[in-house]
Design a protein around this motif. Structure first.
Motif: not given
Length: 276
Positions: A191-193, A195-197
């Motif tokens: 999730e940190d890397v 970011k919803g992509r």
């Protein structure tokens, strides 16, 4: 009543696990012994680390965990006792505790130094049991060891992150009894890397564009049971420990196959997440 757990690569055939339990009961009759696993692959430090990481916090604080993996004492493999997250861990300083210590700092670490009082070629039985029973009686770590600040790390526990290319490059760290393949990619890292992509997970012959939270999420229960396509259904999911896991729905390694066999994955194989 004190609780002592055992995690080893002793297996079920030999006398080792039983002998360790007998030695504990000889020292402390009023104790509860719980087997976490004796089926860790021989000398497999990462496998043992994953198992103990995901089992220990189901026990109450103050539980003492003996980890008998690669425990022969030598100049490069000393013995340690660690107080971490309110639990005690007794093991070799070979990296086993580093998976836990990546997320939670140990409260105290000592290098065990009682070996000159014990003649042994079976340290789990003779040394680890003595230390565990000492702690169970209320003894302090300083009595059985000298304080140290750092422990050895397991290499490959953390995935590689390439922010510029939008990639997480992970590895297989564990294959469970169902043949499910667990990577070292955590949900938090993803999730940190990401970011919803949008993303694509690739592992040899398998690829995924969706990650589920439950095995059954991959099944459409609106379709009548006799018409569902369930057998061999491949799934990527966040497992109960929030690691990225690749699975086959209701797999059986002995009959229909598993994620490990059908995807051709083994320990330390690469799993890549590519974000758009």
């Amino acid at each position: 009543m004190p609780i002592i757990t055992l995690t080893t690569d002793f297996g079920e055939k030999d006398h080792y696990a039983g002998a360790v339990k007998g030695a504990i009961y000889t020292e402390l009759a009023d104790v509860k012994i719980v087997d976490i696993s004796h089926s860790v692959s021989p000398f497999h430090i990462t496998e043992a680390a994953y198992i103990i990481q995901n089992a220990y916090n189901s026990f109450p604080p103050g539980t003492i965990h003996i980890i008998g993996i690669d425990s022969e004492l030598n100049p490069e493999n000393k013995h340690i006792a660690v107080l971490l997250d309110g639990h005690y861990f007794i093991c070799a300083n070979n990296g086993i505790i580093s998976m836990l210590a990546n997320e939670i700092n140990p409260e105290k670490i000592v290098e065990i130094n009682i070996h000159n009082k014990i003649v042994t070629n079976f340290p789990v039985l003779d040394v680890f049991v003595k230390v565990a029973c000492h702690i169970a009686r209320g003894g302090t770590l300083e009595i059985i060891g000298k304080k140290i600040e750092t422990i050895k790390q397991i290499t490959g526990v953390k995935p590689a992150i390439n922010i510029e290319n939008g990639q997480i490059i992970g590895t297989v760290i564990y294959i469970d009894n169902y043949g499910n393949v667990i990577s070292n990619i955590t949900r938090a890292t993803f999730e940190d890397v990401g970011k919803g992509r949008d993303f694509k997970v690739t592992a040899r012959r398998a690829s995924f564009t969706k990650i589920h939270s439950h095995y059954s999420d991959a099944i459409n229960f609106d379709v009548p049971a006799e018409k569902r396509d369930e057998d061999g259904k491949k799934i990527a999911l966040w497992n109960s420990s929030n690691y990225l896991e690749l699975s086959i729905y209701k797999s059986n390694p002995a009959t229909v196959g598993s994620a490990a066999s059908l995807f051709g994955l083994e320990y330390r194989d690469t799993i890549v997440v590519k974000f758009d």
